[in-house]
Design a protein around this motif. Structure first.
Motif, mmCIF file in Angstrom:
data_model
loop_
_atom_site.group_PDB
_atom_site.id
_atom_site.type_symbol
_atom_site.label_atom_id
_atom_site.label_comp_id
_atom_site.label_asym_id
_atom_site.label_seq_id
_atom_site.Cartn_x
_atom_site.Cartn_y
_atom_site.Cartn_z
ATOM 1 N N ALA A 54 -71.607 32.119 50.245
ATOM 2 C CA ALA A 54 -70.979 31.849 48.948
ATOM 3 C C ALA A 54 -70.128 30.578 49.001
ATOM 4 O O ALA A 54 -70.161 29.755 48.070
ATOM 5 N N ALA A 55 -69.379 30.397 50.093
ATOM 6 C CA ALA A 55 -68.543 29.203 50.235
ATOM 7 C C ALA A 55 -69.401 27.943 50.291
ATOM 8 O O ALA A 55 -69.066 26.918 49.681
ATOM 9 N N ALA A 56 -70.526 28.022 51.016
ATOM 10 C CA ALA A 56 -71.434 26.875 51.099
ATOM 11 C C ALA A 56 -72.040 26.560 49.736
ATOM 12 O O ALA A 56 -72.150 25.387 49.347
ATOM 13 N N ALA A 57 -72.418 27.604 49.001
ATOM 14 C CA ALA A 57 -73.002 27.403 47.666
ATOM 15 C C ALA A 57 -71.982 26.784 46.712
ATOM 16 O O ALA A 57 -72.319 25.896 45.912
ATOM 17 N N ILE A 58 -70.732 27.242 46.801
ATOM 18 C CA ILE A 58 -69.676 26.689 45.942
ATOM 19 C C ILE A 58 -69.428 25.223 46.282
ATOM 20 O O ILE A 58 -69.292 24.370 45.390
ATOM 21 N N LEU A 59 -69.370 24.915 47.586
ATOM 22 C CA LEU A 59 -69.143 23.533 48.007
ATOM 23 C C LEU A 59 -70.262 22.613 47.519
ATOM 24 O O LEU A 59 -70.006 21.522 46.988
ATOM 25 N N LEU A 60 -71.512 23.055 47.674
ATOM 26 C CA LEU A 60 -72.643 22.254 47.202
ATOM 27 C C LEU A 60 -72.608 22.088 45.689
ATOM 28 O O LEU A 60 -72.927 21.009 45.166
ATOM 29 N N ILE A 89 -72.625 18.412 43.930
ATOM 30 C CA ILE A 89 -73.781 17.945 43.151
ATOM 31 C C ILE A 89 -73.357 17.074 41.969
ATOM 32 O O ILE A 89 -73.857 15.949 41.817
ATOM 33 N N PRO A 90 -72.438 17.539 41.108
ATOM 34 C CA PRO A 90 -72.024 16.655 40.008
ATOM 35 C C PRO A 90 -71.335 15.381 40.493
ATOM 36 O O PRO A 90 -71.454 14.331 39.858
ATOM 37 N N VAL A 91 -70.593 15.486 41.608
ATOM 38 C CA VAL A 91 -69.905 14.304 42.142
ATOM 39 C C VAL A 91 -70.924 13.261 42.575
ATOM 40 O O VAL A 91 -70.812 12.068 42.242
ATOM 41 N N VAL A 92 -71.946 13.695 43.301
ATOM 42 C CA VAL A 92 -72.986 12.773 43.777
ATOM 43 C C VAL A 92 -73.770 12.192 42.603
ATOM 44 O O VAL A 92 -74.137 11.006 42.605
ATOM 45 N N LYS A 93 -74.022 13.021 41.583
ATOM 46 C CA LYS A 93 -74.805 12.560 40.430
ATOM 47 C C LYS A 93 -73.978 11.773 39.424
ATOM 48 O O LYS A 93 -74.517 11.275 38.430
ATOM 49 N N GLY A 94 -72.681 11.641 39.677
ATOM 50 C CA GLY A 94 -71.837 10.885 38.763
ATOM 51 C C GLY A 94 -71.377 11.672 37.557
ATOM 52 O O GLY A 94 -71.072 11.092 36.506
ATOM 53 N N GLY A 95 -71.308 12.988 37.699
ATOM 54 C CA GLY A 95 -70.834 13.835 36.607
ATOM 55 C C GLY A 95 -71.964 14.595 35.942
ATOM 56 O O GLY A 95 -73.133 14.469 36.317
ATOM 57 N N PHE A 96 -71.612 15.379 34.939
ATOM 58 C CA PHE A 96 -72.598 16.150 34.195
ATOM 59 C C PHE A 96 -73.271 15.263 33.151
ATOM 60 O O PHE A 96 -72.713 14.253 32.710
ATOM 61 N N ILE A 144 -68.978 28.529 39.135
ATOM 62 C CA ILE A 144 -69.125 27.235 39.808
ATOM 63 C C ILE A 144 -70.569 26.994 40.220
ATOM 64 O O ILE A 144 -71.113 25.893 40.032
ATOM 65 N N THR A 145 -71.220 28.009 40.789
ATOM 66 C CA THR A 145 -72.609 27.821 41.226
ATOM 67 C C THR A 145 -73.554 27.647 40.044
ATOM 68 O O THR A 145 -74.515 26.864 40.124
ATOM 69 N N THR A 146 -73.295 28.347 38.943
ATOM 70 C CA THR A 146 -74.117 28.152 37.741
ATOM 71 C C THR A 146 -73.976 26.722 37.231
ATOM 72 O O THR A 146 -74.967 26.069 36.877
ATOM 73 N N ALA A 147 -72.744 26.226 37.197
ATOM 74 C CA ALA A 147 -72.507 24.850 36.747
ATOM 75 C C ALA A 147 -73.181 23.848 37.678
ATOM 76 O O ALA A 147 -73.763 22.847 37.223
ATOM 77 N N GLY A 148 -73.129 24.104 38.993
ATOM 78 C CA GLY A 148 -73.762 23.197 39.941
ATOM 79 C C GLY A 148 -75.268 23.139 39.778
ATOM 80 O O GLY A 148 -75.874 22.048 39.784
ATOM 81 N N LEU A 149 -75.907 24.298 39.626
ATOM 82 C CA LEU A 149 -77.354 24.333 39.435
ATOM 83 C C LEU A 149 -77.747 23.719 38.097
ATOM 84 O O LEU A 149 -78.788 23.064 37.979
ATOM 85 N N TYR A 150 -76.931 23.936 37.077
ATOM 86 C CA TYR A 150 -77.206 23.327 35.776
ATOM 87 C C TYR A 150 -77.136 21.806 35.886
ATOM 88 O O TYR A 150 -77.973 21.087 35.332
ATOM 89 N N SER A 151 -76.144 21.318 36.615
ATOM 90 C CA SER A 151 -76.024 19.872 36.821
ATOM 91 C C SER A 151 -77.234 19.328 37.582
ATOM 92 O O SER A 151 -77.743 18.252 37.275
ATOM 93 N N LEU A 152 -77.698 20.099 38.570
ATOM 94 C CA LEU A 152 -78.856 19.668 39.363
ATOM 95 C C LEU A 152 -80.106 19.540 38.499
ATOM 96 O O LEU A 152 -80.948 18.672 38.743
#
Length: 340
Positions: A34-40, A44-51, A183-191
């Motif tokens: 869970a911690a790894a998934a939250i960190l990723l 993801i949005p940081v690397v992609k330059g935001g949502f 957080i993980t839902t937002a990260g996957l949505y950003s991806l």
């Protein structure tokens, strides 16, 4: 007597404890994952330059062209580029025969020219082209209201959980699982690269409600199993929590499947096969969140509750009584029966 269907027998074995999955005992593994998934999900949005914010959040001009026969994205892009050089329009086929073109803020003259160019390139009259403008102030207001709504939801959920279960540790575990899902839902949505729209925010809040509902169901069973704990000598507190998770596992699976199937139909059939592009943001948020909501309860919230209470004096004493009883039973069983 006829045999039970396989899935019904599976559920019966989970409920009686004949079959069990160690959700609580392997908490270190689940917390690490869970911690790894939250960190990723944060990276993801940081690397992609935001949502990928929709026009409701960033502001700009929007054109809707209806009654078109050509639904190629390139037609709209070239029409806008012919009027506003260097523009990067977002062109979407939102439904059969309807195109949506979003650009940065345009002047009145540019808006009229783009409208005429779209009508000409798509082969429709200018009456079939509508234009709207959303200013940056509106976008900021929408963003602020979405954030306020999220904070209020989480705060109210934490208070109500604490009042309902009469323990802040259960509330903390539930909200932690909820935040992990969020957080993980937002990260996957950003991806995925999908736009963040008001519909996506609504879907996001709906997911949080679903996740909270699933957590309440499981925690209700935990409270039932751990009532009168001082009198229990068969299972420790952690084992009772694990039993409760297993007993509600079939219900969680069934509820998730029933909820995911129509959402998957909207996402994959409506959005992709039928071209209803306006449904993608809402259905993707729901699809990801419903699945993660169930997993968050099973692998984060319930094990975390057991972990938070593991050092309480009454929990430690009860675990010692259970272990002593087991040791006594094992020794009694090992003593050979005297021959008569």
């Amino acid at each position: 007597m006829s045999k039970l269907p396989r899935f019904a027998r599976f559920g019966n074995e989970l409920y009686t404890g004949k079959r069990s999955y160690n959700f609580v005992g392997r908490y270190k593994l689940w917390f690490t994952v869970a911690a790894a998934a939250i960190l990723l999900s944060i990276l993801i949005p940081v690397v992609k330059g935001g949502f990928n914010l929709g026009i409701d959040f960033r502001g700009g001009s929007e054109f809707t062209v209806s009654g078109v026969e050509k639904t190629e994205v390139s037609v709209g892009e070239e029409a806008v580029a012919g009027v506003v050089s260097g523009s990067d329009p977002r062109v979407t086929n939102i439904s059969p025969g309807t195109m949506r073109i979003q650009t940065e803020e345009l002047s009145d003259d540019q808006t009229l020219e783009v409208k005429a160019a779209l009508a000409e390139d798509y082969g429709v009259s200018e009456e079939n082209v509508t234009s709207t403008f959303i200013g940056p102030t509106w976008g900021n207001d929408v963003s602020r209201q979405a954030l306020v709504g999220l904070v209020v939801f989480v705060a109210l959920a934490a208070i109500l959980m604490a009042l309902y279960f009469r323990t802040w540790k259960m509330s903390l575990a539930a909200i932690t699982g909820l935040l992990a899902v969020m957080i993980t839902t937002a990260g996957l949505y950003s991806l995925s690269g999908f736009e963040v729209t008001p519909s996506a925010i609504i879907g996001f809040l709906t997911v949080l409600s679903y996740s909270l509902y699933d957590t309440v169901v499981v925690f209700d069973k935990i409270r039932e199993n751990t009532a009168n704990l001082e009198k229990q000598t068969k299972r420790t507190f952690a084992e009772q929590v694990n039993l409760a998770v297993n007993q509600t596992l079939v219900r969680s699976i069934n509820t998730s499947v029933v909820a995911v199937l129509p959402v998957a139909s909207v996402l994959f059939i409506g959005a992709y096969l039928l071209g209803a592009g306006t449904l993608k943001d809402l259905s993707l948020a729901l699809f990801i969140g419903i699945i993660l909501g169930t997993l968050g309860t099973l692998f984060v919230a319930a094990p975390l509750y057991a972990w938070l209470r593991r050092k309480e004096p009454e929990i430690v004493k009860q675990a010692k009584r259970v272990n002593d009883q087991r040791t006594h039973s094992e020794r009694s069983a090992a003593v050979p029966t005297a021959a008569t």
